[in-house]
Write a protein that holds these residues in place. Structure first.
Motif, PDB file in Angstrom:
ATOM      1  N   PHE A  80       0.817  -1.204   0.000  1.00  0.00           N
ATOM      2  CA  PHE A  80       0.000   0.000   0.000  1.00  0.00           C
ATOM      3  C   PHE A  80       0.854   1.258   0.000  1.00  0.00           C
ATOM      4  N   SER A 199      -8.909  -3.350   3.862  1.00  0.00           N
ATOM      5  CA  SER A 199      -7.516  -2.919   3.991  1.00  0.00           C
ATOM      6  C   SER A 199      -7.223  -2.461   5.413  1.00  0.00           C
ATOM      7  N   VAL A 250      -5.363  -7.673  -2.889  1.00  0.00           N
ATOM      8  CA  VAL A 250      -5.549  -7.015  -1.594  1.00  0.00           C
ATOM      9  C   VAL A 250      -4.829  -7.798  -0.492  1.00  0.00           C
ATOM     10  N   LEU A 254      -1.666  -6.721   1.916  1.00  0.00           N
ATOM     11  CA  LEU A 254      -1.723  -6.752   3.377  1.00  0.00           C
ATOM     12  C   LEU A 254      -0.543  -7.526   3.956  1.00  0.00           C
TER      13      LEU A 254
END
Length: 748
Positions: A80, A199, A250, A254
């Protein structure tokens, strides 16, 4: 005698063919991804020269798994924080590409006689580049550390998100024959809420969980856990109406925020390589050479449009966002292929029976051709940039340099702007989390409570549960940024600012009151007035509660520690220097990149001073991450160890030279490879009469590169002898060492 299931036999065929073809392509120094596609064409039902698969549907299943693991691996590499660093550039470029390619695709479809709906779907297909193919090509070509690849991967991620929304819009358009603004807005909001909630929850929970169980995990357990989390998020994403690829990405992002990120990348690599190869083989299996000839003209035209359109709009979009011309051209040339989302959009049109039947095979053929050309287009970007740079007028060149330099400068922003933006971000984040928890409660938990405890008691228990869950987030909505530097500055600078500031706080309190009132009225069926009064009292309790404040701050502190990659004690576990230094680097060609020191690298055991990295490659080592600790600005006496993550700053050319050197193995530096004579083994040799060892101690004998583990004597056997043990005649010495050393001792 039992027969082999078609699934196994088909898998055997494609892996054998893929293995043979890719070896040939590697020998020819061609990208391996092209070999997979050729193997797919050979193993497909359209070619009868070699054994073909009996059930292509089985390969589709393997291919879907391959896409999942490819996106999972991409998420592991592209966290991210990296996405945030290229966020504005990726958004501007994606909007430019999608709008431009949608227009070109629709116009070309109409010009070639496609139906109106087929032309619209064609525009959507041509606007989607392939995340999986580009990532594989970058990895095979060793380009992942270069500056433009981070921007390209950011564009591809946002394109995948746009594709999800596009499928909803196209479905609505196909059914209703017109755009439904409400449906499109709902899909966008749903996607944004999904990403924000999972998230935020994942960053809070997953790194914390892996830290707590770290001492119990082996490579096997970590592999199973990682793949389980990946497939679990895939299930959640598909249940929510999104693609499996989005869920895999995603979860990869993470896990990239955890202390185990490097190890996960290492242990997942073989699994990803297996299924990714099957995916690319399946792409080749979709192509029919006869069909390509029948629709050769549309395929040729669309291929040219994809190549030229993506180069044009991709380069222009990246340039428009403020990146240098070289980065823009490299990015545009990297996006010149039709991606896997195009197959999904084409399948959607076929299932809804709104597109022409030949559109699907045509777009598959265009995808295969552009996939073939992707590595060559990436390589072509450098000479294309040099050609443009030489022939570009000096006035335009000066303007672009001035524009990109100005766009990359951090501009001064007003205090009000900073405050509003920060409050909007925090309120949106916590509001989405609250809404999701409330939705999950009323969808799954509340029915169970009502079933076992009906009536007022069940509703009261349910209210207590949901209150305990969301109260820390409601406190954060009300209080966050109320004591920030910007808020205090505006409050003290001018008394006329105080009214708007108080109004902002009241709006946040009102939002929390409405949330609480909706829960109360739903559970207890009270009038709105009574619900408003009770909700106001509860919000006041939340506002003044020290316990809720403590819980909220604890949750936020843990979230930020996980997001920033720290272990809670101020020790960073992730190289975050990109966010702190990236915007201050004065030279536009410089950027940060991470490299992992392999166990057999020539730099293992050397100090930074001995390695002379700055002298040899003109790069600077910014940090060394080792396990849970990070050493910033290391000194020259710091050693490099296996699996250290080294963050360096340099230009693309300098970083490429350093990457090549990092991949050089110790045996290569010595000019020979590892032979059977260098392998370690257990052996023995006799101490015969006249041996020079008789009368010497083990220490005096100094048998290098070996360990004496035992001595057999007529009277006694000595295990792990002391270094002062004296060799005697007729001893049999047991030793662990290299084979050639043991053979030499036996000859002596």
């Amino acid at each position: 005698m039992s027969e082999v299931a078609p699934l196994i036999s088909d898998l055997a065929i494609i892996l054998i063919i893929a293995g043979i073809v890719t070896v040939i392509f590697k020998w020819l120094k061609q990208p391996v991804i092209l070999g997979y596609i050729v193997a797919g064409i050979m193993a497909g039902p359209s070619v009868s020269l070699v054994p073909t698969v009996s059930d292509p549907a089985n390969i589709k299943i393997w291919a879907d798994i391959g896409v999942i693991f490819l996106l999972f691996a991409m998420g592991l590499d592209f966290s991210f924080k990296k996405l945030i660093n290229v966020g504005i550039t990726a958004i501007v470029a994606t909007v430019t590409i999608v709008c431009g390619m949608m227009f070109i695709g629709y116009t070309a479809g109409n010009a070639m006689g496609f139906s109106h709906m087929s032309s619209i779907f064609l525009g959507g297909m041509l606007s989607m580049s392939s995340t999986a193919i580009v990532f594989k090509a970058f990895n095979d070509m060793g380009l992942l550390q270069q500056k433009f690849t981070g921007i390209v991967l950011g564009i591809l991620v946002i394109e995948d998100l746009v594709a999800v929304v596009m499928m909803v819009v196209l479905s609505t358009l196909a059914v209703g024959k017109h755009f439904e603004g409400k449906e499109m807005l709902e899909s966008i909001l749903k996607l944004a809420a999904f990403l924000i909630f999972w998230s935020a929850l994942g960053i809070y929970l997953i790194p914390t969980l892996l830290k707590k169980i770290r001492r119990f995990t082996s490579n096997e357990i970590l592999l199973i856990t990682s793949l389980g989390l990946c497939l679990g998020m895939v299930m959640i994403a598909t249940k929510a109406g999104f693609s499996a690829a989005l869920g895999a990405f995603v979860m990869g992002s993470l896990l990239a925020e955890t202390v185990e990120a490097e190890k996960i990348v290492h242990i997942v690599q073989p699994v990803k390589d297996l299924f990714a190869s099957i995916f690319f083989v399946s792409v080749g299996m979709m192509i029919d050479p006869a069909m390509m000839w029948e629709y050769a003209v549309p395929i040729f035209i669309l291929t040219l449009l994809v190549l030229s359109g993506q180069v044009l709009f991709g380069s222009f979009g990246v340039l428009l966002s403020g990146q240098p011309l070289k980065i823009a051209i490299q990015s545009g040339f990297s996006l010149t292929q039709v991606g896997e989302f195009a197959f999904i959009i084409a399948s959607l049109g076929v299932s809804l029976n709104v597109t022409d039947k030949y559109l699907y095979p045509v777009i598959v053929a265009v995808s295969v051709i552009t996939t073939f050309l992707t590595p060559y287009m990436i390589r072509l970007s450098e000479p294309a940039y040099r050609f443009i740079d030489i022939h570009m007028p000096e006035s335009l060149k000066d303007y672009l340099v001035h524009y990109t330099s100005g766009a990359m400068t951090v501009k001064h922003q007003g205090t009000w702007h900073k405050l509003i933006r920060s409050m909007l971000v925090s309120v949106t984040l916590y509001l989405v989390v609250c809404v999701f928890f409330i939705t999950l409660y009323f969808s799954y938990v509340h029915p169970l409570i009502r079933k076992s405890l009906p009536g007022m008691e069940g509703n009261l228990l349910g209210f207590i549960i949901i209150f305990l869950v969301i109260s820390p987030f409601l406190w954060a909505i009300i209080m966050k940024r109320n004591n920030s530097t910007e808020f205090r500055k505006l409050w003290t600078d001018n008394k006329f600012n105080r009214g708007p500031l108080v109004s902002i706080v009241l709006v946040k309190i009102l939002i929390c009151t409405i949330i609480m009132m909706s829960i109360i009225t739903h559970l207890f069926n009270v009038a709105l007035g009574a619900g408003l009064v009770v909700s106001s009292i509860i919000i006041a309790v939340i506002y003044f509660s020290k316990r809720i404040k403590k819980r909220s701050l604890t949750i936020e502190r843990q979230f930020m520690a996980n997001f920033q990659g720290t272990d809670g004690n101020g020790l960073s576990t992730e190289s975050d220097t990109g966010s702190t230094l990236g915007s201050n680097i004065p030279f536009k060609e410089l950027h940060l990149a991470d490299f992992t020191v392999s166990p057999d690298s020539i730099y293992v055991g050397r100090t930074l001073k001995e390695s002379s990295l700055r002298t040899l490659f003109q790069i600077n080592v910014i940090s060394i991450t080792r396990g849970e600790k990070r050493l910033d600005i290391p000194q020259g006496e710091e050693h490099l160890y296996p699996y250290d993550k080294v963050t360096v700053v340099g230009t693309d050319r300098q970083l490429e030279s350093f990457r090549t050197s990092m991949e050089q193995k110790k045996v290569e530096r010595n000019g020979n490879g590892t032979s059977s004579q260098d392998e370690m083994e257990i052996g023995q040799f006799p101490v015969e009469g006249g041996s020079p060892l008789i009368g010497k101690t083990i220490r005096e004998a100094d048998i290098s590169d070996s360990i004496i583990i035992g001595i057999e004597r007529s009277t006694v056997n000595i295990m792990n002898p002391d270094p002062d043990t004296i060799f005697k005649e007729n001893d049999t010495v047991w030793i662990v060492g290299k084979r050639k050393i043991i053979k030499g001792l036996n000859k002596d």
